[in-house]
Design a protein around this motif. Sequence first.
Motif, short mmCIF file in Angstrom:
data_model
loop_
_atom_site.label_atom_id
_atom_site.label_comp_id
_atom_site.label_asym_id
_atom_site.label_seq_id
_atom_site.Cartn_x
_atom_site.Cartn_y
_atom_site.Cartn_z
N GLN A 181 7.86 -17.92 10.03
CA GLN A 181 6.64 -18.32 10.07
C GLN A 181 6.34 -18.77 8.38
OE1 GLN A 181 3.89 -15.14 11.00
NE2 GLN A 181 4.91 -13.86 9.56
N ASN A 182 7.34 -17.93 7.46
CA ASN A 182 7.15 -18.52 6.01
C ASN A 182 7.66 -19.70 5.65
OD1 ASN A 182 6.33 -15.64 6.08
ND2 ASN A 182 7.93 -14.85 4.94
N ILE A 183 8.53 -20.24 6.41
CA ILE A 183 9.29 -21.48 5.94
C ILE A 183 8.15 -22.83 6.12
CG2 ILE A 183 11.04 -22.96 6.54
CD1 ILE A 183 12.79 -20.58 7.61
N SER A 184 8.20 -23.35 5.00
CA SER A 184 7.26 -24.49 5.17
C SER A 184 7.80 -25.94 5.81
CB SER A 184 6.77 -25.07 3.83
OG SER A 184 5.96 -24.04 2.89
N PRO A 185 7.33 -26.40 6.88
CA PRO A 185 8.06 -27.55 7.64
C PRO A 185 8.19 -28.74 6.64
CG PRO A 185 5.74 -27.29 8.27
CD PRO A 185 5.87 -25.89 7.58
N GLU A 186 7.29 -28.71 5.71
CA GLU A 186 7.40 -30.21 4.94
C GLU A 186 8.71 -30.16 4.13
OE1 GLU A 186 4.53 -27.48 2.46
OE2 GLU A 186 5.03 -28.05 4.63
N SER A 187 9.30 -28.81 3.80
CA SER A 187 10.36 -28.53 3.00
C SER A 187 11.53 -29.40 3.65
CB SER A 187 10.76 -27.31 2.53
OG SER A 187 9.80 -26.58 2.03
N TRP A 188 12.10 -28.90 4.75
CA TRP A 188 13.23 -29.49 5.38
C TRP A 188 13.07 -31.01 5.97
CZ3 TRP A 188 13.26 -31.57 10.33
CH2 TRP A 188 12.32 -31.10 11.33
N ILE A 189 11.56 -31.36 6.46
CA ILE A 189 11.02 -32.80 6.58
C ILE A 189 11.42 -33.65 5.57
CG2 ILE A 189 9.37 -34.07 7.36
CD1 ILE A 189 8.59 -32.04 9.11
N ILE A 190 11.10 -33.44 4.18
CA ILE A 190 11.24 -34.08 3.12
C ILE A 190 12.55 -34.28 2.65
CG2 ILE A 190 10.65 -34.34 0.74
CD1 ILE A 190 7.84 -33.18 1.24
N ASP A 191 13.13 -33.13 2.83
CA ASP A 191 14.60 -33.17 2.54
C ASP A 191 15.27 -34.10 3.49
OD1 ASP A 191 14.54 -31.13 0.75
OD2 ASP A 191 15.47 -29.53 2.14
N TRP A 192 15.27 -34.14 4.75
CA TRP A 192 15.71 -35.20 5.72
C TRP A 192 15.21 -36.60 5.35
CZ3 TRP A 192 19.40 -36.48 8.29
CH2 TRP A 192 19.53 -37.35 9.16
N GLU A 193 13.96 -36.85 4.90
CA GLU A 193 13.52 -37.90 4.77
C GLU A 193 14.34 -38.65 3.53
OE1 GLU A 193 11.62 -41.43 2.71
OE2 GLU A 193 11.75 -39.37 1.78
N ARG A 194 14.75 -38.02 2.50
CA ARG A 194 15.48 -38.46 1.49
C ARG A 194 16.91 -38.44 2.10
NH1 ARG A 194 13.39 -40.82 -2.62
NH2 ARG A 194 12.58 -41.50 -0.63
N LEU A 195 17.25 -37.64 2.86
CA LEU A 195 18.72 -37.50 3.24
C LEU A 195 19.02 -38.75 4.00
CD1 LEU A 195 19.79 -34.27 4.18
CD2 LEU A 195 20.48 -35.28 2.05
N ASN A 196 18.08 -39.18 4.92
CA ASN A 196 18.17 -40.24 5.80
C ASN A 196 17.87 -41.82 5.31
OD1 ASN A 196 18.88 -40.90 8.38
ND2 ASN A 196 16.73 -41.18 8.98
N ARG A 197 18.21 -41.94 3.77
CA ARG A 197 17.81 -43.39 3.35
C ARG A 197 18.87 -44.01 3.80
NH1 ARG A 197 16.76 -41.62 -2.69
NH2 ARG A 197 17.95 -40.03 -1.87
N PRO A 198 19.08 -45.41 3.77
CA PRO A 198 20.17 -46.01 4.14
C PRO A 198 21.40 -45.98 3.20
CG PRO A 198 18.00 -47.73 4.15
CD PRO A 198 17.69 -46.23 3.66
#
Length: 291
Positions: A181-198
Amino acid sequence: MKRQIVNKTVYVNGVAIFYREAGDPKNPTVLLLHGFPTSSLMFKNLMTALSDKFHFIAPDYPGFGFSDFPSVKEFDYSFENIALYINEFTEVIMLESFSIYFHDYGSYIGMRLCLKNPNKIDSIIVQNGNNYFEGHGPNWNETKAYWENPTEEKKKKVYAFLSAEGTKEQYFAGVPENLKQNISPESWIIDWERLNRPQNLDMQFKLNCTYPTNFELFSAIQEYFRKYQPPALIIWGKYDVYFDVAEANCYKRDLEQAEVHILEGGHMLLETNFDEVVELIDNFFTKRLAE
């Protein structure tokens, strides 16, 4: 009391390096080097919490976070080259002496800076950062098998970590249920958005294939520890599935005064065990300044 994080960009050999800065430069400077799959984003809460006492600099590597992502034809995505750019970055922003906090990939970047500039390094903070072979448990077997004998079948298995689920697992794998419950969802979601660039996933895989070059430096790194004895704080998540907790105490072989703390967390302690990490860092520097 200043706690504002300022977002800046400088150019290193034509590549825009995004970085976050907080605190008064008159205070001890700490260079914050992020791991995979994240960016300087991982340090925002730490910077806010302690920027009244420290001067923090947190860059994003080329191809990560909000720094430029030059194509693989234009930029050599290897740990050695990224470290050269981050070293040049410290010179561009005129860091004369500083401590380094590194995590995961940041260990391979940060230790190259230590080897290159031993007299600039005031101290090191290792948070689940690999510099001994004991950190590599059986979960690395498939990846090592690919490095030693690459085939398309093996590549598919290794490439699986470059996915939304693989990114999320960096935060959740091995973490006790009560800490999730301490893990902020935006952390990994933003990571994935940056990783998933073309083209970025292919770049990340290419970088991962240069991983064995880090092992080649282990003996030099351990000799650096023995020779220079930088004050060191070692913080490790007991349940880290990526870098085994068996490595944490290895640092005491070469760093006589190293402080080692094993926490009830996983790979991303700034998410799950934030208060403990902040207290350990604060106490570490308070004792050093009192000496």
